[in-house]
Each structure stands twice: as C-alpha cells, then as structure tokens.
Design a protein around this motif. Structure first.
Motif, PDB file in Angstrom:
ATOM      1  N   LYS A   2       0.861  -1.192   0.000  1.00  0.00           N
ATOM      2  CA  LYS A   2       0.000   0.000   0.000  1.00  0.00           C
ATOM      3  C   LYS A   2       0.891   1.233   0.000  1.00  0.00           C
ATOM      4  O   LYS A   2       1.772   1.377   0.834  1.00  0.00           O
ATOM      5  N   LEU A   3       0.681   2.107  -0.965  1.00  0.00           N
ATOM      6  CA  LEU A   3       1.472   3.332  -1.069  1.00  0.00           C
ATOM      7  C   LEU A   3       0.805   4.462  -0.308  1.00  0.00           C
ATOM      8  O   LEU A   3      -0.407   4.641  -0.394  1.00  0.00           O
ATOM      9  N   ASP A   4       1.612   5.235   0.407  1.00  0.00           N
ATOM     10  CA  ASP A   4       1.073   6.447   1.016  1.00  0.00           C
ATOM     11  C   ASP A   4       1.221   7.592   0.014  1.00  0.00           C
ATOM     12  O   ASP A   4       1.740   7.430  -1.087  1.00  0.00           O
ATOM     13  N   ARG A   5       0.726   8.750   0.385  1.00  0.00           N
ATOM     14  CA  ARG A   5       0.723   9.905  -0.532  1.00  0.00           C
ATOM     15  C   ARG A   5       2.142  10.292  -0.958  1.00  0.00           C
ATOM     16  O   ARG A   5       2.358  10.648  -2.123  1.00  0.00           O
ATOM     17  N   LEU A   6       3.118  10.208  -0.063  1.00  0.00           N
ATOM     18  CA  LEU A   6       4.502  10.539  -0.418  1.00  0.00           C
ATOM     19  C   LEU A   6       5.050   9.552  -1.446  1.00  0.00           C
ATOM     20  O   LEU A   6       5.693   9.953  -2.421  1.00  0.00           O
ATOM     21  N   GLY A  26      12.757  15.435  -3.503  1.00  0.00           N
ATOM     22  CA  GLY A  26      12.592  15.722  -2.080  1.00  0.00           C
ATOM     23  C   GLY A  26      12.049  17.117  -1.843  1.00  0.00           C
ATOM     24  O   GLY A  26      11.164  17.313  -1.000  1.00  0.00           O
ATOM     25  N   THR A  27      12.565  18.087  -2.578  1.00  0.00           N
ATOM     26  CA  THR A  27      12.070  19.458  -2.456  1.00  0.00           C
ATOM     27  C   THR A  27      10.584  19.522  -2.807  1.00  0.00           C
ATOM     28  O   THR A  27       9.806  20.192  -2.134  1.00  0.00           O
ATOM     29  N   ALA A  28      10.199  18.797  -3.846  1.00  0.00           N
ATOM     30  CA  ALA A  28       8.797  18.829  -4.288  1.00  0.00           C
ATOM     31  C   ALA A  28       7.852  18.137  -3.299  1.00  0.00           C
ATOM     32  O   ALA A  28       6.707  18.564  -3.150  1.00  0.00           O
ATOM     33  N   VAL A  29       8.331  17.084  -2.628  1.00  0.00           N
ATOM     34  CA  VAL A  29       7.436  16.321  -1.746  1.00  0.00           C
ATOM     35  C   VAL A  29       7.676  16.584  -0.263  1.00  0.00           C
ATOM     36  O   VAL A  29       6.971  16.034   0.581  1.00  0.00           O
ATOM     37  N   GLY A  30       8.688  17.391   0.054  1.00  0.00           N
ATOM     38  CA  GLY A  30       8.937  17.733   1.452  1.00  0.00           C
ATOM     39  C   GLY A  30       9.768  16.725   2.219  1.00  0.00           C
ATOM     40  O   GLY A  30       9.581  16.540   3.417  1.00  0.00           O
ATOM     41  N   LEU A  31      10.704  16.054   1.517  1.00  0.00           N
ATOM     42  CA  LEU A  31      11.609  15.096   2.168  1.00  0.00           C
ATOM     43  C   LEU A  31      13.051  15.425   1.800  1.00  0.00           C
ATOM     44  O   LEU A  31      13.308  16.106   0.808  1.00  0.00           O
ATOM     45  N   SER A  32      13.983  14.892   2.566  1.00  0.00           N
ATOM     46  CA  SER A  32      15.396  15.023   2.219  1.00  0.00           C
ATOM     47  C   SER A  32      15.724  14.053   1.081  1.00  0.00           C
ATOM     48  O   SER A  32      15.011  13.066   0.857  1.00  0.00           O
ATOM     49  N   ARG A  39      13.017   5.569   0.196  1.00  0.00           N
ATOM     50  CA  ARG A  39      11.682   5.196  -0.290  1.00  0.00           C
ATOM     51  C   ARG A  39      11.755   4.571  -1.680  1.00  0.00           C
ATOM     52  O   ARG A  39      11.073   3.587  -1.960  1.00  0.00           O
ATOM     53  N   VAL A  40      12.584   5.125  -2.564  1.00  0.00           N
ATOM     54  CA  VAL A  40      12.728   4.559  -3.909  1.00  0.00           C
ATOM     55  C   VAL A  40      13.304   3.145  -3.818  1.00  0.00           C
ATOM     56  O   VAL A  40      12.828   2.227  -4.490  1.00  0.00           O
TER      57      VAL A  40
END
Length: 151
Positions: A2-6, A26-32, A39-40
C-alpha cells in the motif's frame, strides 16, 4: 504494498522524469534526498517500481507506422502460447489478452505499411492464430506514460 501519498508523489515524479534527482524530488514532496532514496529503494524492492527507462519517438528510429491488431485464436490457446509466439517479433511493442470477441490485442510499430503487412502476414500464419483484425493509427491523440498522484 500500500502506497502512502509521499510514495505516490515520488512514483509520479519518477514516471514523468526518471532522471530527476532525489534532491529535486525531495524538495517537491517535502523530504530530504536520503529519505527519497530510501523510499525509492523500498519501492524497487517491493516491485512497485520495476525499472527506469527512456521513452523514444519511434518515428525518429524509422518506425513510422503504428497499428493495433486484434488476434482471434484457435480453441484452447493459452496466454503463454500467445506471449511466446509474439515475443519473436521486434515490431510487437505490447500485447494483452482482452475481454470481448478478440483473444488479444497487439500493438505494433513498423517502418511503413508494407513492413506492417509483412509482419501481419507472419503473425496471422502463427499456428495459434485463427484470424486477425487490424487498424492503423493515423494520429495519436493522447499518451500517458505515468500514473499516480498528480504533483
């Protein structure tokens, strides 16, 4: 999995441009960048992301004719028989079993109409094929190469 929104946002970003950096995503989704990489890596390990590729304009490679062919197969032809038979044709870029009258739909690129005709004759001559019905593409109207949450 199950994928979350990020995860969905990361998949969408990579599907639209697989060369995009982890820092940019990361900049676009709010992660480093390291968090995006983790995650990838997890998405790859889970089989959600199956690879990275390049989309190529087939006409630029000399494959200017595009067609879809419905296959009507002999009784008791399995999907694996169809896949095995079609895998020998480099002109076949996709094939799927389908609902309805046809057993499968085949997506083909060829250099020109004569080349397509030769390929179609060879496919129609496969032992599992009873008949075919084909249409040539005049103008592609819409092609989506990515799915998932919009960015």
């Amino acid at each position: 999995m199950k994928l979350d929104r990020l995860d969905e946002s990361i998949v969408h970003a990579l599907a639209s441009d697989a060369r995009r950096s982890y820092a940019d995503i990361g900049t676009a989704v709010g992660l480093s960048a390291p968090a995006v990489k983790r995650r990838v890596d997890r998405l790859l390990a889970a089989g959600v992301i199956t690879g990275f590729t390049v989309r190529v304009d087939q006409a630029a490679l000399g494959w200017e004719t595009e067609a879809f062919v419905e296959l009507y197969c002999r009784h008791n032809t399995s999907p694996s028989d169809i896949r095995r038979g079609l895998s020998r044709y480099p002109e076949v870029v996709a094939a799927s079993t389908v609902t309805g009258e046809a057993d499968a739909v085949v997506h083909i690129y060829a250099e020109d109409v004569r080349h397509f005709e030769r390929v179609l004759e060879r496919i129609a001559g496969e032992p599992f094929v009873e008949r075919t019905k084909s249409v040539l593409v005049l103008s592609p109207l819409l092609r989506r190469h990515s799915m998932g949450a919009p960015s």
